[in-house]
Design an enzyme around this catalytic site. Sequence first.
Site, mmCIF file in Angstrom:
data_model
loop_
_atom_site.group_PDB
_atom_site.id
_atom_site.type_symbol
_atom_site.label_atom_id
_atom_site.label_comp_id
_atom_site.label_asym_id
_atom_site.label_seq_id
_atom_site.Cartn_x
_atom_site.Cartn_y
_atom_site.Cartn_z
ATOM 1 N N ASP B 137 0.830 -1.210 0.000
ATOM 2 C CA ASP B 137 0.000 0.000 0.000
ATOM 3 C C ASP B 137 0.866 1.262 0.000
ATOM 4 O OD1 ASP B 137 -2.334 -1.352 -0.116
ATOM 5 O OD2 ASP B 137 -2.692 -1.354 2.066
ATOM 6 N N CYS B 138 1.965 1.212 0.771
ATOM 7 C CA CYS B 138 2.807 2.408 0.857
ATOM 8 C C CYS B 138 3.892 2.454 -0.221
ATOM 9 C CB CYS B 138 3.412 2.535 2.258
ATOM 10 S SG CYS B 138 4.075 0.998 2.914
ATOM 11 N N TYR B 139 4.208 1.302 -0.798
ATOM 12 C CA TYR B 139 5.200 1.228 -1.884
ATOM 13 C C TYR B 139 4.593 0.433 -3.037
ATOM 14 C CZ TYR B 139 8.702 2.916 1.436
ATOM 15 O OH TYR B 139 9.407 3.666 2.319
#
Lengths: 136, 401
Positions: B137-139
């Site tokens: 989700d963040c990368y």
Amino acid sequence: METSKKIVLKFPRLLADKPIVYRLTKDYDLQFNILKASITPSEEGLMVMELIGEEEDYHQGMDYLLQSGVEVQPLSKDIIWREERCTHCGACTVLCPSGALIMDRDTMKVSFDAGLCVACELCVRPCPPRAIEVHF
Amino acid sequence: MAKTYQEINEKIKRGEAVVVTAEEVIDLVKDKGTKRVAKEVDVVTTATFGPMCSSGAFLNIGHSQPRIKIQKAWLNGVNAYAGLAAVDLYIGVTEIPEDDPANKVFPGEFRYGGGHVIEDLVSGKDIQLEATSYGTDCYPRKRLRTWIRLPDLNEAFLFNPRNAYQNDNVAVNLSSRTIYTYLGVLKPQLGNANYCSAGQLSPLLKDPFYKTIGIGTRIFLGGGTGYVVWNGTQHNPTVLRGENGVPRQSAGTLSVLGDLKQMDPRWLVGVSFLGYGVSLMVGIGVPIPILDEGILFHAAIPDEEIRASVIDYSDAYPQRKPDIVGEVNYRELKSGKVFIQGKEVPTAPLSSYSRALEIAQILKGWIREGRFLLGEPVATLPSADSGITFRPLKERPIQDQ
């Protein structure tokens, strides 16, 4: 006056089966010492040799080669020691059979004498920084 | 009379320090004796320039948009370790491209690898980076293909776990076929003897008990400034030593670190060992402060008093047998021939003495000009009294259920 020269001969496809070196000896009285010979898949021939004989005979022999369609060039141009790439590690100096690559024991630096090189290529791949190149 | 690091550094700042190379100090001591020279000389510069396989660089390449947490990465096709955070990579010098034929056609040529990637980076060349990931989700990004170059990276530092070996084997081949080793091509039946040390110029041979070279020592590394950050891996200070204290076999090692952006490709050269693999020649220079006469005594030990063991690389080395074929000194090795088992054997250095000397002279210049101050170690390296030995692997085979 006797002369000794190392040369690279390139034979086009049509000449690959002709006894050219035999004629150099028979007609021009030149001694030869073959250092390397190969025929490519497209049947062009390449030969590195040393020729020894009288200066005049040598020049006539060269004329004969050129007239026959053989390309001739001096050998010294073909083994290139890239001094700027050499790290003077000396790995080549124990493999060179002719003393062309030697290490000066005072400076611990490698030098290359093209005149002594027999183009055996034993130094080429063992050179760690790959400072020696073969150009044909 | 003993000197301190602070006193020597003050002299360096004033441009008054007396600095000589480890080669120059030998004749000085022969002429004037250790007592006088220990007073006169402040620093002796040592150096080495040879293939150092346990080397590599950390690179932080910056975050892409969208971000990627790199799982696998390749630099010019050479695998870089990516098991660190998102965009930190480690490129090791002996890594070869995944599609390299290696030794499938023996002996393999090993034309390009991690060492060459580092040389190309330092030369300012564009390097192809390819990276893959699984996406989070963040990368979210899963693939990356881009050119990168050294000046654009956030950090790039050489971090070599084992460099500057204190002495090394002299490699010979007693078998009847040519062999291809990390010490070069060895012709059969004692055809040649290859060694790999700068001998009387080599840092740890000139400070054999690590009295001044320790954690925090400032050094010349690859043309820039670096530091000793730990003992190197396989640090083995308890080996057999000569009466002068100098190890007669490979002993101590250094772990070193330095900013790649300061470095120069003249001192970091990617190399290929036929039939063996790739590596990097690394230039290291280490200043030895002459704090007292004892330190000078060791710094002035000449080639003829430094001995190395001759090992058969066709059998004893690969099979890890303790057999030693003989012992020679560095003066003999540098002469170009040694006598082993009654036979005259030509020698080759692999480590470049002339380049090492150049480094010792450059470092001498830096110190004389006041551009380079000595780093006083914050901790010393384990020495001959540490009890530390080099442990072989005790295999405990895993039985399948």
